[in-house]
Design an enzyme around this catalytic site. Structure first.
Site, PDB file in Angstrom:
ATOM      1  N   TRP A   1     103.242  98.539  35.729  1.00 44.48           N
ATOM      2  CA  TRP A   1     102.052  99.056  36.413  1.00 44.48           C
ATOM      3  C   TRP A   1     101.795 100.492  35.930  1.00 44.48           C
ATOM      4  O   TRP A   1     102.727 101.289  35.828  1.00 44.48           O
ATOM      5  CB  TRP A   1     102.208  99.064  37.937  1.00 44.48           C
ATOM      6  CG  TRP A   1     101.053  99.777  38.562  1.00 44.48           C
ATOM      7  CD1 TRP A   1      99.757  99.335  38.627  1.00 44.48           C
ATOM      8  CD2 TRP A   1     101.051 101.095  39.125  1.00 44.48           C
ATOM      9  NE1 TRP A   1      98.958 100.292  39.195  1.00 44.48           N
ATOM     10  CE2 TRP A   1      99.718 101.384  39.510  1.00 44.48           C
ATOM     11  CE3 TRP A   1     102.040 102.059  39.327  1.00 44.48           C
ATOM     12  CZ2 TRP A   1      99.357 102.594  40.098  1.00 44.48           C
ATOM     13  CZ3 TRP A   1     101.683 103.267  39.920  1.00 44.48           C
ATOM     14  CH2 TRP A   1     100.352 103.522  40.305  1.00 44.48           C
TER      15      TRP A   1
ATOM     16  N   GLU B   1     100.633  94.339  36.194  1.00 41.90           N
ATOM     17  CA  GLU B   1      99.982  94.482  37.500  1.00 41.90           C
ATOM     18  C   GLU B   1      98.656  95.231  37.361  1.00 41.90           C
ATOM     19  O   GLU B   1      98.597  96.327  36.819  1.00 41.90           O
ATOM     20  CB  GLU B   1     100.922  95.263  38.434  1.00 41.90           C
ATOM     21  CG  GLU B   1     100.390  95.464  39.843  1.00 41.90           C
ATOM     22  CD  GLU B   1     101.393  96.196  40.745  1.00 41.90           C
ATOM     23  OE1 GLU B   1     102.343  96.815  40.214  1.00 41.90           O
ATOM     24  OE2 GLU B   1     101.222  96.151  41.980  1.00 41.90           O
TER      25      GLU B   1
ATOM     26  N   LYS C   1      94.913  96.703  39.230  1.00 39.54           N
ATOM     27  CA  LYS C   1      94.553  97.404  40.462  1.00 39.54           C
ATOM     28  C   LYS C   1      93.060  97.705  40.409  1.00 39.54           C
ATOM     29  O   LYS C   1      92.544  98.056  39.356  1.00 39.54           O
ATOM     30  CB  LYS C   1      95.383  98.684  40.515  1.00 39.54           C
ATOM     31  CG  LYS C   1      95.268  99.475  41.777  1.00 39.54           C
ATOM     32  CD  LYS C   1      96.438 100.455  41.863  1.00 39.54           C
ATOM     33  CE  LYS C   1      96.302 101.318  43.086  1.00 39.54           C
ATOM     34  NZ  LYS C   1      97.500 102.083  43.365  1.00 39.54           N
TER      35      LYS C   1
ATOM     36  N   ASP D   1      99.312  92.051  43.355  1.00 43.22           N
ATOM     37  CA  ASP D   1      99.659  92.890  44.506  1.00 43.22           C
ATOM     38  C   ASP D   1      98.595  92.675  45.582  1.00 43.22           C
ATOM     39  O   ASP D   1      97.389  92.803  45.310  1.00 43.22           O
ATOM     40  CB  ASP D   1      99.726  94.359  44.074  1.00 43.22           C
ATOM     41  CG  ASP D   1     100.165  95.302  45.194  1.00 43.22           C
ATOM     42  OD1 ASP D   1      99.561  95.253  46.286  1.00 43.22           O
ATOM     43  OD2 ASP D   1     101.087  96.106  44.976  1.00 43.22           O
TER      44      ASP D   1
ATOM     45  N   HIS E   1      95.624  95.183  45.901  1.00 40.03           N
ATOM     46  CA  HIS E   1      94.960  95.683  44.695  1.00 40.03           C
ATOM     47  C   HIS E   1      93.612  95.060  44.379  1.00 40.03           C
ATOM     48  O   HIS E   1      93.176  95.068  43.232  1.00 40.03           O
ATOM     49  CB  HIS E   1      95.901  95.528  43.499  1.00 40.03           C
ATOM     50  CG  HIS E   1      97.019  96.527  43.514  1.00 40.03           C
ATOM     51  ND1 HIS E   1      97.794  96.814  42.422  1.00 40.03           N
ATOM     52  CD2 HIS E   1      97.467  97.330  44.516  1.00 40.03           C
ATOM     53  CE1 HIS E   1      98.674  97.747  42.739  1.00 40.03           C
ATOM     54  NE2 HIS E   1      98.508  98.066  44.011  1.00 40.03           N
TER      55      HIS E   1
ATOM     56  N   HIS F   1     103.496  91.054  44.453  1.00 36.45           N
ATOM     57  CA  HIS F   1     103.839  92.231  45.232  1.00 36.45           C
ATOM     58  C   HIS F   1     103.239  91.998  46.602  1.00 36.45           C
ATOM     59  O   HIS F   1     102.053  92.261  46.826  1.00 36.45           O
ATOM     60  CB  HIS F   1     103.261  93.513  44.603  1.00 36.45           C
ATOM     61  CG  HIS F   1     104.192  94.143  43.635  1.00 36.45           C
ATOM     62  ND1 HIS F   1     103.946  95.351  43.031  1.00 36.45           N
ATOM     63  CD2 HIS F   1     105.408  93.732  43.189  1.00 36.45           C
ATOM     64  CE1 HIS F   1     104.972  95.650  42.244  1.00 36.45           C
ATOM     65  NE2 HIS F   1     105.854  94.689  42.308  1.00 36.45           N
TER      66      HIS F   1
ATOM     67  N   ASP G   1      94.755 100.324  49.760  1.00 33.45           N
ATOM     68  CA  ASP G   1      96.053  99.888  49.260  1.00 33.45           C
ATOM     69  C   ASP G   1      97.149 100.742  49.892  1.00 33.45           C
ATOM     70  O   ASP G   1      97.827 101.511  49.224  1.00 33.45           O
ATOM     71  CB  ASP G   1      96.054 100.042  47.727  1.00 33.45           C
ATOM     72  CG  ASP G   1      97.372  99.619  47.106  1.00 33.45           C
ATOM     73  OD1 ASP G   1      98.043  98.739  47.679  1.00 33.45           O
ATOM     74  OD2 ASP G   1      97.728 100.177  46.056  1.00 33.45           O
TER      75      ASP G   1
ATOM     76  N   ASP H   1      99.973 100.031  51.437  1.00 37.68           N
ATOM     77  CA  ASP H   1     101.380  99.631  51.356  1.00 37.68           C
ATOM     78  C   ASP H   1     102.117  99.693  52.694  1.00 37.68           C
ATOM     79  O   ASP H   1     103.234 100.201  52.773  1.00 37.68           O
ATOM     80  CB  ASP H   1     102.112 100.452  50.280  1.00 37.68           C
ATOM     81  CG  ASP H   1     101.617 100.122  48.878  1.00 37.68           C
ATOM     82  OD1 ASP H   1     101.792  98.970  48.465  1.00 37.68           O
ATOM     83  OD2 ASP H   1     101.035 101.005  48.219  1.00 37.68           O
TER      84      ASP H   1
ATOM     85  N   ASP I   1     106.270  95.028  48.133  1.00 35.84           N
ATOM     86  CA  ASP I   1     105.847  96.369  47.721  1.00 35.84           C
ATOM     87  C   ASP I   1     105.212  97.083  48.908  1.00 35.84           C
ATOM     88  O   ASP I   1     104.025  96.943  49.169  1.00 35.84           O
ATOM     89  CB  ASP I   1     104.854  96.272  46.541  1.00 35.84           C
ATOM     90  CG  ASP I   1     104.530  97.655  45.978  1.00 35.84           C
ATOM     91  OD1 ASP I   1     105.179  98.636  46.389  1.00 35.84           O
ATOM     92  OD2 ASP I   1     103.619  97.754  45.128  1.00 35.84           O
TER      93      ASP I   1
HETATM   94  C1  RNT Z   1     100.965 100.866  42.840  1.00 31.19           C
HETATM   95  C2  RNT Z   1     101.598  99.567  42.536  1.00 31.19           C
HETATM   96  C3  RNT Z   1     103.050  99.625  42.120  1.00 31.19           C
HETATM   97  C4  RNT Z   1     103.885 100.561  42.959  1.00 31.19           C
HETATM   98  C5  RNT Z   1     105.384 100.421  42.756  1.00 31.19           C
HETATM   99  C6  RNT Z   1     106.133 101.582  43.334  1.00 31.19           C
HETATM  100  O1  RNT Z   1      99.725 100.741  43.390  1.00 31.19           O
HETATM  101  O2  RNT Z   1     101.440  98.688  43.605  1.00 31.19           O
HETATM  102  O3  RNT Z   1     103.566  98.344  42.104  1.00 31.19           O
HETATM  103  O4  RNT Z   1     103.614 100.408  44.320  1.00 31.19           O
HETATM  104  O5  RNT Z   1     105.668 100.211  41.451  1.00 31.19           O
HETATM  105 ZN    ZN Z   2     102.470  96.827  43.508  1.00 30.75          ZN
END
Ligand code: RNT
Ligand code: ZN
Length: 419
Positions: free
Chosen positions: A185, A226, A228, A259, A262, A286, A294, A296, A326
Site C-alpha cells: 500500500w 491495496e 484507496k 480494504d 477504501h 483488510h 477510512d 479504521d 486493519d
Molecule cells: C492505509 C491502508 C494500509 C494501512 C496499514 C497500516 O489506508 O489501509 O493498509 O492501514 O498498512
Molecule cells: Zn488497509
C-alpha cells in the site's frame, strides 16, 4: 464443560439440524480458518525502527490510552495476551517498521535477520506471519509520493525497500512453512486537483514492475496490492485507484487487497470479493470499519461484516482469501481492540457457516424470492450465540465477556506500569 453451555449448545444444535446444518462440522471447519491480526493496533502504528516520527501517509490514530507497547518484547507480550482470548491459531501481520534490531538501519537496508526474533517467536507460538513494506512515516515520503515519485532518488529508495520486503516475506514463509502475504500500500496522491493524472500512474506501474521482477516461490509468499479512493492529504487523487490495483493484479498475477474503508461510502467489499476472485487466484482482505471516512475503527459484528463473511462462505471463496484485519484505535485498551475485532471476524464467519447454503441457493434458482427473503430473515435469529459459547469453551478461551476481566487485570498489572 459448564453444563449450561453444553445444554444450550445441544438445543441450538437441534435447531440447526432441522434446517440441515451440522453445527459440529461447522465448528470443525472454523478451527482451520486463520485471521491475520494487525500488529499495528498494539502501538498506534509506531514500530520500533525509528523514534519520534509522526504517522504520515494520511492515516491517523486518535487517542492516548495508556500502556501502548514500545518494545518488541512488550508488543509480543500484549499479542500473546490477546491470542489467549481468541479461539484458533492465527497469523500476525507485521509492518517493516517493526524490525527488531539494535542496528541503525534504514528501510532500504532491511534484511531477514532484522526480523529473526519475530520468526523465532512465531515458531514457538505456532502462528504464521504476514508482511508489509512501510511506505509512510518516513522523511523520504514527505512529498506525499513514494514509488511514483518524479524524483529518481526517492523512487529508488522505495523500490529498494519494497524489494527487500519481498525477500523478508519469502524468509518468513520458508521458516514457518506457510505462505506469507505481503501487502503493498502506498500513500501516493495529490491533495489538490492534478493536471496530469497519468504520469504518476505510469511511474507507479514501472516501479512496481521493478519491485516484482524477481520471482519468488509462490508456496512461501504472495504479493497483494491495496487501492484507496482518497486519504487525508490525498483527497483529490490517489495513484493506486481501484482500477489501477485490479488491473495491475489481474495482468501481473498478483492479489488485490480489498480494504473495507477504501471505497466510496455506499460501496462495499462484500460485493467485490466474488468479482475480483473471478479474475485473480487469491485475495487479501483488510477488514476494517470506516465511520464516515477510512477511520479504521475496531471491527464490530455489523451488517457489512456479516455480508463479507457470507460472501466468503456461501461461495467457497474463503479458500482463496487471506483474511486480514486493519484497524487502529488508540482511545481504548489496545488488547481489547484486538480481541473484539478478531473474535467478531471469527464469529461472523461462524454465523455464515451456520446457513443451509445449498438449500438457499436452490430456492434462489427456483425464483422463489419470497422464501429467500423470509428464510434469510428468520435465520438471523437462530441461536448462533450458544454455538459460539460452546466453540470458545471447547477451544479453551473465555466464554462471552469473561475475557474482559482478564484484559482489565493485565491492564492493571502490566499496562499501567509502562512509561
Ligand atoms: C492505509 C491502508 C494500509 C494501512 C496499514 C497500516 O489506508 O489501509 O493498509 O492501514 O498498512
Ligand atoms: Zn488497509
Amino acid at each position: 464443560m459448564d453444563s449450561s453451555i453444553l445444554k444450550a449448545y445441544e438445543l441450538a444444535k437441534k435447531a440447526y439440524a432441522e434446517i440441515g446444518v451440522d453445527t459440529d462440522s461447522v465448528l470443525d471447519k472454523l478451527k482451520n480458518i486463520k485471521i491475520s491480526i494487525n500488529c499495528w493496533q498494539g502501538d498506534d502504528v509506531n514500530g520500533f525502527l525509528f523514534q519520534d516520527i509522526a504517522l504520515s501517509g494520511g492515516i491517523q490514530t486518535t487517542g492516548n490510552y495508556p500502556g501502548k507497547a514500545s518494545t518488541p518484547a512488550q508488543l509480543r507480550a500484549d499479542i500473546e495476551q490477546a491470542l489467549s482470548l481468541i479461539p484458533g491459531k492465527h497469523k500476525l501481520n507485521l509492518h517493516a517498521i517493526y524490525a527488531d534490531t539494535d542496528e541503525k538501519v534504514d528501510l532500504d537496508e532491511l534484511e531477514p535477520r532484522h526480523f529473526a526474533s519475530w520468526v523465532e517467536w512465531a515458531k514457538q507460538k505456532g502462528i504464521g506471519l504476514d508482511f508489509n513494506p512501510t511506505c509512510f512515516s518516513h522523511p523520504m515520503a514527505d512529498s506525499g509520493f513514494t514509488l511514483s515519485s518524479a524524483d529518481e532518488k526517492t523512487r529508488r529508495f522505495w523500490i529498494e525497500h519494497c524489494k527487500r520486503c519481498r525477500k523478508i516475506a519469502d524468509y518468513f514463509g520458508r521458516e514457518l512453512g506457510q505462505k506469507c502475504v505481503t501487502n503493498f500500500w502506498f500513500p501516493d496522491g495529490y491533495k489538490d486537483i492534478p493536471v496530469d493524472r497519468q504520469a504518476p500512474r505510469e511511474r507507479m506501474k514501472s516501479a512496481l514492475d521493478e519491485v516484482f521482477a524477481e520471482e519468488y516461490d509462490g508456496r512461501y509468499s504472495l504479493d497483494a496490492i491495496e487501492s484507496k479512493v482518497f486519504g487525508i492529504g490525498a483527497e483529490s487523487y490517489t495513484v493506486i485507484s481501484n482500477e489501477f490495483a485490479v488491473a495491475y493484479a489481474v495482468s501481473h498475477s498478483k492479489a488485490c487487497c480489498l480494504d473495507a474503508g477504501h471505497y466510496h461510502p455506499t460501496e462495499v467489499i462484500s460485493d467485490k470479493i466474488p468479482t475480483v476472485l473471478l479474475f485473480t487466484d487469491e485475495l487479501l482482505l483488510h477488514v476494517s470499519r470506516p465511520v464516515r471516512w477510512d477511520s479504521d475503527h475496531v471491527v464490530i459484528l455489523d451488517d457489512e461484516l456479516v455480508a463479507i463473511a457470507q460472501s466468503l462462505v456461501r461461495t467457497g471463496l474463503i479458500n482463496r482469501t487471506h483474511i486480514g484485519l486493519d484497524f487502529f484505535d488508540a482511545s481504548i485498551n489496545r488488547i481489547a481492540a484486538w480481541v473484539i475485532g478478531t473474535r467478531n471476524m471469527i464469529k461472523a464467519l461462524m454465523r455464515a457457516m451456520l446457513e443451509p447454503i445449498e438449500a438457499l441457493k436452490k430456492i434462489e434458482l427456483d425464483g422463489d424470492y419470497t422464501s429467500r427473503l423470509a428464510l434469510t430473515e428468520e435465520y438471523k435469529s437462530y441461536p448462533f450465540g450458544p454455538v459460539w459459547d460452546y466453540y470458545c469453551e471447547t477451544m479453551n478461551v473465555p466464554v462471552r465477556e469473561s475475557w474482559l476481566d482478564i484484559v482489565k487485570n493485565y491492564e492493571k498489572k502490566i499496562l499501567t506500569e509502562r512509561k
